[in-house]
Design a protein around this motif. Structure first.
Motif, PDB file in Angstrom:
ATOM      1  N   GLY A 189       0.832  -1.210   0.000  1.00  0.00           N
ATOM      2  CA  GLY A 189       0.000   0.000   0.000  1.00  0.00           C
ATOM      3  C   GLY A 189       0.863   1.255   0.000  1.00  0.00           C
ATOM      4  N   TYR A 190       1.862   1.286   0.875  1.00  0.00           N
ATOM      5  CA  TYR A 190       2.758   2.447   0.904  1.00  0.00           C
ATOM      6  C   TYR A 190       3.530   2.552  -0.416  1.00  0.00           C
ATOM      7  N   ALA A 191       3.986   1.408  -0.955  1.00  0.00           N
ATOM      8  CA  ALA A 191       4.772   1.438  -2.193  1.00  0.00           C
ATOM      9  C   ALA A 191       3.941   2.019  -3.338  1.00  0.00           C
ATOM     10  N   ARG A 192       2.697   1.589  -3.409  1.00  0.00           N
ATOM     11  CA  ARG A 192       1.824   2.067  -4.494  1.00  0.00           C
ATOM     12  C   ARG A 192       1.614   3.580  -4.370  1.00  0.00           C
ATOM     13  N   ALA A 193       1.391   4.031  -3.146  1.00  0.00           N
ATOM     14  CA  ALA A 193       1.153   5.463  -2.946  1.00  0.00           C
ATOM     15  C   ALA A 193       2.423   6.270  -3.242  1.00  0.00           C
ATOM     16  N   CYS A 194       3.598   5.730  -2.878  1.00  0.00           N
ATOM     17  CA  CYS A 194       4.866   6.433  -3.166  1.00  0.00           C
ATOM     18  C   CYS A 194       5.078   6.525  -4.670  1.00  0.00           C
ATOM     19  N   SER A 195       4.840   5.409  -5.352  1.00  0.00           N
ATOM     20  CA  SER A 195       5.035   5.377  -6.796  1.00  0.00           C
ATOM     21  C   SER A 195       4.095   6.383  -7.475  1.00  0.00           C
ATOM     22  N   ALA A 196       2.877   6.473  -6.948  1.00  0.00           N
ATOM     23  CA  ALA A 196       1.910   7.412  -7.534  1.00  0.00           C
ATOM     24  C   ALA A 196       2.354   8.869  -7.370  1.00  0.00           C
ATOM     25  N   MET A 197       3.178   9.121  -6.323  1.00  0.00           N
ATOM     26  CA  MET A 197       3.687  10.499  -6.130  1.00  0.00           C
ATOM     27  C   MET A 197       4.926  10.745  -6.982  1.00  0.00           C
ATOM     28  N   GLY A 198       5.340   9.744  -7.772  1.00  0.00           N
ATOM     29  CA  GLY A 198       6.502   9.919  -8.654  1.00  0.00           C
ATOM     30  C   GLY A 198       7.817   9.477  -8.035  1.00  0.00           C
ATOM     31  N   MET A 199       7.753   8.874  -6.851  1.00  0.00           N
ATOM     32  CA  MET A 199       8.996   8.385  -6.226  1.00  0.00           C
ATOM     33  C   MET A 199       9.458   7.121  -6.928  1.00  0.00           C
TER      34      MET A 199
END
Ligand SMILES: Cc1cc2nc3c(=O)[nH]c(=O)nc-3n(C[C@H](O)[C@H](O)[C@H](O)COP(=O)(O)OP(=O)(O)OC[C@H]3O[C@@H](n4cnc5c(N)ncnc54)[C@H](O)[C@@H]3O)c2cc1C
Length: 415
Positions: A189-199
């Protein structure tokens, strides 16, 4: 990022599920980032997430030598509670527990938080006194716990034998909003949200060296080449000592294997989490029906991520007196993870002797429950360059100054 929703599931069902995108991207590393986090466990990913969400810093790479969530985050028994004794511990664990309450909504990812209640059994007079003291401390800290008697224990968990011959149950410290969550979903969940922010989440990339100039970090050496950064967060649990050595400082940490096992799945029989610290075993039932059983840590330092037979025997033998029904269960799987133990059993969230380099470690046997709070505090420290109120007490200097945060009762053997 497409939102997950009932509507999205219905739409994709009509399209034969051809429209789902990957949950997170797998980019090649860039030459430089503002922030590099080493370790894509829960704590590293949560740090990246709150850097973006709370502080607007999204030029971030999370570098992972294996696969994300493949360390202790994906190997733990998922107990979440905040019934610690010391004020600074209760504050960060309760912050984390409170964030877990709506983490699924926040991340738009079902982390399956299940606040089913956690019970820590008191099976000696000493434990009764210890848990009464914790219950009083928790009342002052605003953490909802209660010391309950043996009859209430039996009512909450009918499969417990409260009249055991060696260690009858004398009561329990009960935290009704403690519970469990799905461990790898927290990382995902955290990984998906980070990736969505462009990280960038860069897996299969081991950090092999830390580069610095004039006492300040400048980047890392990795198996995919050198990557520059302005600040570095080391969040690698059992490998913290290894990374600290690369960065040129030492840590008061010992790494040992901690083990767990699960039984064959059975019908629902237990809807709380129970920890029996005197005999040392703890148990909950997973959604699949398996009894999830936590065992002990090895008595010697090592980096082996596997279980051992004598631990199964010791743990199951310890639990059988309190839960006689498990003597008829077959055990399915066992495993181990490398936990990072400090002398006072409290974490380290701290700047380090190397400028721009920060460390988050020492969660030992109990850091899963802390992931959201720890990420929140680490992100605040990295964004502002100094520890905020949540982690001010957890600095490295406490070991030099003798200001220990002694949680040996709450965290020495418990999880
Ligand atoms: C058997 C077991 C049971 C547990 N039970 C509980 C429990 O019930 N409740 C609870 O709260 N806690 C529990 N814990 C503790 C909890 O799992 C940990 O404290 C927590 O998961 C640590 O998370 P992390 O993100 O710091 O570490 P990890 O999830 O271990 O992540 C660190 C990552 O760093 C990576 N890494 C290491 N070195 C490098 C390198 N050189 N370069 C790049 N990447 C690197 C690793 O591959 C790893 O993925 C348990 C632990 C174990 C092992």
């Amino acid at each position: 990022m497409k939102r997950y929703s009932a509507f999205a599931i219905a739409r994709e069902a009509l399209r034969h599920h051809t429209g789902w995108e990957r949950a997170w991207a797998s980019p090649a590393p860039r030459k430089r980032y503002k922030v590099i986090i080493v370790g894509a466990g829960g704590h590293g990913l949560a740090t990246a997430y709150y850097l973006g969400k709370n502080h607007g810093i999204t030029d971030v790479a999370v570098i992972e030598k294996g696969w994300l969530g493949g360390g202790n985050t994906g190997r733990n028994t998922t107990i979440i509670r905040s019934n610690y004794l010391q004020d600074s511990s209760a504050a960060i664990y309760e912050k984390a527990r409170a964030l877990y309450e709506d983490l699924s909504q926040e991340l738009n990812y079902n982390v399956m938080f299940s606040p089913r209640g956690v019970m820590m059994l008191a099976q000696t007079e000493h434990e009764v006194r210890g848990y009464l003291r914790t219950a009083h401390a928790n009342a002052l800290q605003g953490v909802e716990t209660e010391f309950v008697g043996p009859d209430r224990v039996k009512e909450l968990c009918p499969i417990i034998n409260i009249d055991g011959p060696r260690y009858p149950v004398l009561g329990a410290l009960w935290q009704p909003r403690g519970g469990t969550a799905r461990h790898d979903a927290v990382a995902w969940g955290y990984a998906r949200a980070c990736s969505a922010m462009g990280m960038h989440i860069i897996q299969q990339c081991e950090v092999t060296g830390v580069r610095s100039e004039g006492g300040r970090v400048t980047g890392v050496e990795t198996t995919k080449g050198e990557i520059g950064c302005d600040s570095l967060g080391i969040v690698v649990a059992g490998h913290s000592g290894v990374l600290a050595e690369m960065a040129g400082f030492r840590l008061p940490i010992e790494s040992v294997a901690l083990q767990a096992l699960v039984s064959e799945p059975i019908k629902p029989c237990m809807d709380v989490v129970v920890m029996a610290n005197t005999v040392h075993g703890y148990m909950s039932q997973s959604d699949k029906g398996e009894m999830v059983i936590g065992g002990g840590a090895d008595g010697y330092n090592n980096y082996t991520q596997r279980g051992s037979f004598h631990h199964i025997e010791e743990t199951v033998r310890a639990l059988v007196e309190t839960f006689p029904m498990i003597s008829r269960l077959k055990m399915l799987r066992q495993w181990g993870g490398i936990v990072d133990m400090t002398g006072d059993r409290s974490p380290i969230i701290s700047p380090t002797p190397l400028g721009g380099c920060y460390i988050n470690c020492g969660w030992g046997t109990g850091g899963f429950k802390a992931i959201p709070g720890s990420g929140w505090a680490m992100a605040e420290m990295m964004a502002k360059g100094a520890p905020g109120p949540l982690c001010a007490e957890f600095g490295l200097e406490r070991f030099r100054e003798g200001r220990f945060i002694d949680e040996s009762v709450a965290a020495g053997v418990a999880h």
